[in-house]
Design an enzyme around this catalytic site. Structure first.
Site, PDB file in Angstrom:
ATOM      1  N   LYS A  22       0.475 -16.446  -5.311  1.00 35.50           N
ATOM      2  CA  LYS A  22       1.227 -16.759  -6.534  1.00 35.50           C
ATOM      3  C   LYS A  22       0.487 -16.323  -7.785  1.00 35.50           C
ATOM      4  CE  LYS A  22       1.370 -21.015  -5.126  1.00 35.50           C
ATOM      5  NZ  LYS A  22       0.917 -20.832  -3.733  1.00 35.50           N
ATOM      6  N   GLY A  82      -6.385 -22.722  -5.423  1.00 38.14           N
ATOM      7  CA  GLY A  82      -7.111 -21.607  -6.017  1.00 38.14           C
ATOM      8  C   GLY A  82      -6.198 -20.412  -6.180  1.00 38.14           C
ATOM      9  N   HIS A  83      -5.848 -20.089  -7.418  1.00 37.67           N
ATOM     10  CA  HIS A  83      -4.997 -18.932  -7.671  1.00 37.67           C
ATOM     11  C   HIS A  83      -5.887 -17.741  -7.997  1.00 37.67           C
ATOM     12  CE1 HIS A  83      -1.049 -21.319  -8.576  1.00 37.67           C
ATOM     13  NE2 HIS A  83      -1.590 -21.577  -7.397  1.00 37.67           N
ATOM     14  N   GLN A  89       0.156 -24.671  -4.335  1.00 41.55           N
ATOM     15  CA  GLN A  89       0.385 -24.908  -2.908  1.00 41.55           C
ATOM     16  C   GLN A  89       1.658 -24.190  -2.452  1.00 41.55           C
ATOM     17  OE1 GLN A  89      -0.294 -28.108  -4.758  1.00 41.55           O
ATOM     18  NE2 GLN A  89      -2.440 -27.732  -4.423  1.00 41.55           N
ATOM     19  N   ASP A 115      -1.260 -20.438  -0.445  1.00 43.03           N
ATOM     20  CA  ASP A 115      -2.091 -19.222  -0.325  1.00 43.03           C
ATOM     21  C   ASP A 115      -1.238 -17.955  -0.222  1.00 43.03           C
ATOM     22  OD1 ASP A 115      -4.419 -20.933  -0.083  1.00 43.03           O
ATOM     23  OD2 ASP A 115      -3.813 -21.264   1.990  1.00 43.03           O
TER      24      ASP A 115
END
Length: 423
Positions: free
Chosen positions: A16, A40-41, A224, A13
């Site tokens: 990225k 989730g990006h 991650q 988180d």
């Protein structure tokens, strides 16, 4: 020819997705090398917030090819929904997105196994996102898994049935109350498989090799964070893949000596989702304020993130393991308004001060040792140059650089791609 890596240095988180989006214009290929759809990006531009789960974060750029590498695990159902969510943006997904035949598939029964395993642990649960990722990687290392290339085989459904039947027997073994309709889940799965077939499958290691020979520039995108690495993270409260730099080599088939820059991304503070030790975690109003101002809720799961002060012991460890060459600090704007900031510089480990990351960081063994900094009040979100930053933030940044011995090249002051200051 350039092969660079972009990695998270904390418990995920870190932001990225935003930085990949910012950097994509410099690269011909964006390649995701590990993880699954629990990652989730989040990208934000033109007033729109996008959350990508499996698709690399370069998908919104016209000239970049996006590769899902062999180290990734793909849930066809989640993947189909992700593509459907992008349809309104008129992206040429068919020509911009290609998938490694060696990437493993998440089956409906993998998700059920995940839920059964977590339910059986009771209070000892590890905080799984229940996306079926752990069981899929277990099948991969156990040599039982199904891969994207298997979809092209005539006996794919027979192979599926054999593995799904095995999973059902395992679910029964856990002896927990899991309600499900497998026939319904399988219908959805096979419909998604048909959609997946519309994309090009590649032998990605050969594709990457030829791209390097042709002088293409490649950015490898991690998911991650380093402290969730299955080998080097806070085991067992980790993910099921190698989130560190080594994962890019095994997850894409790139030789280690081809890698040039390693971009390491970290927040100006620290967050963690789910269970596991977190030495600098805050349980007071300061931590609650960080979560609120930083909107610290999972972009996929919606789970609230635990918040704490920046941990330089853990950050230095992640930098060393990954061979980071450039640092990027995210969410500096979230710390505006605090009278005092703290940074953990050492751990008191079993009564002795240490500066390295030990085997066990459970609270009974580790107490953080802090250095205090004066805070700043200024709103950073409209700033565009490093010179405009408040002196207190510059001192904060310069202290981190001195301790970690790696330069901070980017400071993010907001979620939009434009709110990015290059130092």
């Amino acid at each position: 020819m350039t092969v660079d890596l972009l990695l998270g240095l904390q418990w995920g988180d870190e932001g990225k997705g935003k930085i990949v989006d910012v950097l994509t214009s410099n690269y011909d290929i964006i390649a995701r090398f590990q993880g699954g759809p629990n990652a989730g990006h989040t990208l934000e531009f033109d007033g729109i917030k996008h959350v990508l789960r499996t698709i690399p974060s370069g998908i919104f750029h016209k000239n970049s090819v996006n590769i899902i590498g062999n180290g990734v695990v793909i849930d066809p159902v989640v993947f189909q929904k992700e593509i459907e969510g992008l349809e309104k943006f008129n992206l040429d997904i068919k020509s911009k997105l290609i998938i490694s035949r060696k990437a493993h598939l998440i089956l409906p029964t993998h998700r059920l196994l995940d839920a059964a395993s977590e339910a059986s642990k009771g209070k000892a649960k590890i905080g799984s996102t229940l996306k079926g990722i752990g069981p899929t990687y277990m099948d991969k290392t156990g040599r039982n898994g199904l891969r994207v290339g298997d979809i092209e085989l005539e006996d794919f459904k027979e192979r599926y049935r054999s593995l799904a039947d095995k999973h059902e027997a395992m679910i029964a073994f856990y002896d927990v109350n899991i309600q499900y309709n497998l026939a319904e889940l399988e219908k959805e799965f096979f419909e998604a498989i048909e959609e997946l077939k519309k994309l090009d499958f590649i032998d990605s290691e050969e594709y990457m090799h030829q791209a390097q020979k042709a002088g293409k520039s490649i950015l490898c995108e991690g998911a991650q964070g380093s402290l969730l690495d299955v080998d080097f993270g806070t085991y067992p409260f980790v993910t099921s893949s190698n989130t560190t730099a080594a994962g890019a080599c095994t997850g894409l088939g790139i030789a280690p000596n081809k890698i040039k820059e390693v971009y390491g991304i970290f927040k100006a503070y620290v967050t963690r989702v789910g269970s596991g030790p977190f030495p600098t975690e805050l349980f007071d109003e300061v931590g609650a304020t960080m979560a609120k101002v930083g909107n610290e809720f999972g972009s996929v799961t919606g789970r609230q993130r635990r918040c704490g002060w920046l941990d330089l012991v853990a950050l230095k460890y992640a930098v060393q393991v990954n061979g980071v060459t450039q640092l990027m600090m995210m969410k500096g704007d979230v710390l505006s308004g605090f009278e005092t900031l703290k940074v953990c510089t050492e751990y008191n480990y079993k009564g002795q001060n240490i500066s390295h990351f030990p085997y066990n960081i459970e609270p009974e063994n580790v107490t953080p040792v802090y250095k205090e900094f004066k805070g700043w009040k200024q709103d950073l979100t409209g700033l565009t140059t490093y010179d405009q930053l408040p002196i207190e933030l510059k001192e904060y940044i310069e202290f981190i650089e001195k301790e970690i011995e790696v330069p901070i090249k980017i400071v993010s002051v907001g979620p939009d791609r434009k709110q990015t200051i290059t130092k």
